[in-house]
Design an enzyme around this catalytic site. Sequence first.
Site, PDB file in Angstrom:
ATOM      1  N   LYS A   1       0.828  -1.206   0.000  1.00  0.00           N
ATOM      2  CA  LYS A   1       0.000   0.000   0.000  1.00  0.00           C
ATOM      3  C   LYS A   1       0.862   1.256   0.000  1.00  0.00           C
ATOM      4  O   LYS A   1       0.642   2.181  -0.795  1.00  0.00           O
ATOM      5  CB  LYS A   1      -0.922  -0.001   1.225  1.00  0.00           C
ATOM      6  CG  LYS A   1      -1.721   1.284   1.395  1.00  0.00           C
ATOM      7  CD  LYS A   1      -2.451   1.293   2.736  1.00  0.00           C
ATOM      8  CE  LYS A   1      -2.943   2.686   3.069  1.00  0.00           C
ATOM      9  NZ  LYS A   1      -3.521   2.766   4.429  1.00  0.00           N
TER      10      LYS A   1
ATOM     11  N   ASP B   1      -6.862   1.023   0.723  1.00  0.00           N
ATOM     12  CA  ASP B   1      -6.991   1.147   2.182  1.00  0.00           C
ATOM     13  C   ASP B   1      -8.402   0.722   2.585  1.00  0.00           C
ATOM     14  O   ASP B   1      -9.156   0.187   1.767  1.00  0.00           O
ATOM     15  CB  ASP B   1      -6.668   2.574   2.641  1.00  0.00           C
ATOM     16  CG  ASP B   1      -7.685   3.600   2.144  1.00  0.00           C
ATOM     17  OD1 ASP B   1      -8.597   3.222   1.356  1.00  0.00           O
ATOM     18  OD2 ASP B   1      -7.578   4.769   2.539  1.00  0.00           O
TER      19      ASP B   1
END
Length: 210
Positions: free
Chosen positions: A120, A138
């Site tokens: 991420k 997310d």
Amino acid sequence: MTKDHIFEFFRRLAENNPSPETELEYGNPYQLLVAVTLSAQATDVGVNKATRALFAKVETPQQMLDLGEDGLKDHIKTIGLFNSKAKNVIAMARLLVDEHGGEVPQTREELVTLPGVGRKTANVVLNCAFGQETFAVDTHIFRVGNRTGICPGKDVVAVERAIEDNIPVDFQQHAHHWLILHGRYICVARKPKCKACLINDLCPFEEKTT
């Protein structure tokens, strides 16, 4: 959602916010890398408060090493897990200096070898700092993707793949920002603001608020 609905979804988001940006404050790719690393289990607002004074002093990995772990902790002690994050940021700075000439790598494969950097974080840096079409999934994107059916998946990697497969090419550069902001401010977790939603008429979510 159908392909036409997905196109219209992003057309509306793009019209409303043509150039979305991360809400993390930074001045260069290294500062962005640090900010995203610090943002794990923390809010962007909280990270920005901590990094304003830090980034006034630290612009490069070498300057981070010069500041030292204790000095870094003084700046970020208001952020959750600051002790472990400080260790990672210092270790990251050492690796950047020793193996990358003090520069932030521009590939995911290299970025994820840095301490404290996962997929991420790497995707955020690649997208925001280097303009690559990457998608940092997310909790907001995961929620919006599954609620709307735009990019459903059982885990973040599956959602990321669905974004790549389902979202029209013209919208992929900013797709993850639009989805994050939509999830952060409109399609919120407990009580989505369906009345204020730009794509209420397109969304198949069965538990819409009235």
